[in-house]
Design a protein around this motif. Sequence first.
Motif, mmCIF file in Angstrom:
data_model
loop_
_atom_site.group_PDB
_atom_site.id
_atom_site.type_symbol
_atom_site.label_atom_id
_atom_site.label_comp_id
_atom_site.label_asym_id
_atom_site.label_seq_id
_atom_site.Cartn_x
_atom_site.Cartn_y
_atom_site.Cartn_z
ATOM 1 N N LYS A 56 26.569 5.168 5.391
ATOM 2 C CA LYS A 56 25.694 5.038 6.431
ATOM 3 C C LYS A 56 24.611 4.385 6.094
ATOM 4 O O LYS A 56 24.184 4.387 5.197
ATOM 5 N N GLU A 57 24.165 3.408 7.159
ATOM 6 C CA GLU A 57 22.957 2.793 7.007
ATOM 7 C C GLU A 57 22.148 2.404 8.584
ATOM 8 O O GLU A 57 22.521 2.349 9.684
ATOM 9 N N GLU A 58 20.755 2.681 8.261
ATOM 10 C CA GLU A 58 20.083 2.973 9.247
ATOM 11 C C GLU A 58 19.335 1.522 9.559
ATOM 12 O O GLU A 58 18.816 0.773 8.687
ATOM 13 N N LYS A 59 19.361 0.912 10.790
ATOM 14 C CA LYS A 59 18.646 -0.328 11.289
ATOM 15 C C LYS A 59 17.631 -0.024 12.187
ATOM 16 O O LYS A 59 18.346 0.270 13.614
ATOM 17 N N GLY B 285 24.307 3.079 11.780
ATOM 18 C CA GLY B 285 25.798 2.458 11.722
ATOM 19 C C GLY B 285 26.454 2.517 10.234
ATOM 20 O O GLY B 285 25.865 3.122 9.393
ATOM 21 N N MET B 286 27.601 2.318 10.141
ATOM 22 C CA MET B 286 28.292 2.462 8.948
ATOM 23 C C MET B 286 28.569 0.838 8.371
ATOM 24 O O MET B 286 28.841 -0.181 9.057
ATOM 25 N N ALA B 287 28.294 0.730 7.409
ATOM 26 C CA ALA B 287 28.357 -0.646 6.416
ATOM 27 C C ALA B 287 29.283 -0.497 5.250
ATOM 28 O O ALA B 287 29.287 0.563 4.632
ATOM 29 N N LYS B 288 30.041 -1.505 4.824
ATOM 30 C CA LYS B 288 31.044 -1.481 3.817
ATOM 31 C C LYS B 288 30.041 -1.965 2.680
ATOM 32 O O LYS B 288 29.189 -2.972 2.520
ATOM 33 N N LYS B 289 30.114 -1.121 1.633
ATOM 34 C CA LYS B 289 29.355 -1.350 0.414
ATOM 35 C C LYS B 289 30.251 -1.410 -0.837
ATOM 36 O O LYS B 289 31.093 -0.581 -0.868
ATOM 37 N N ARG B 290 29.996 -2.102 -1.930
ATOM 38 C CA ARG B 290 30.656 -2.311 -2.922
ATOM 39 C C ARG B 290 30.178 -1.794 -4.285
ATOM 40 O O ARG B 290 28.915 -1.555 -4.100
ATOM 41 N N VAL B 291 30.914 -0.693 -4.867
ATOM 42 C CA VAL B 291 30.178 0.238 -5.933
ATOM 43 C C VAL B 291 31.073 0.264 -7.131
ATOM 44 O O VAL B 291 32.327 -0.303 -6.926
ATOM 45 N N GLU B 292 30.558 0.322 -8.212
ATOM 46 C CA GLU B 292 31.198 0.277 -9.386
ATOM 47 C C GLU B 292 31.452 1.709 -10.096
ATOM 48 O O GLU B 292 30.324 2.372 -10.162
#
Length: 69
Positions: free
Chosen positions: A18-21, A26-33
């Motif tokens: 989830k990302e607030e603007k 909204g939903m945002a695609k994030k890269r995680v390790e």
Amino acid sequence: MLVNERISPGTVLEIYMKEEKGDRVGMAKKRVEVIRQYPHHILVKTENGIRMCITHAELRQYEIVTKRF
């Protein structure tokens, strides 16, 4: 939820967060390790260095993990 698959440390996954603007969320695609895998969740680090846990049930929803006990 327990899974049979092992996710090795250093693996990079793409998940939705989830990302607030302003007043919209909204939903945002994030890269995680992946840092470490535990019996019911994995510990990951985002690109900004923020650590968080993702459960195996969530990984199954993202279709990253397919097998389970």
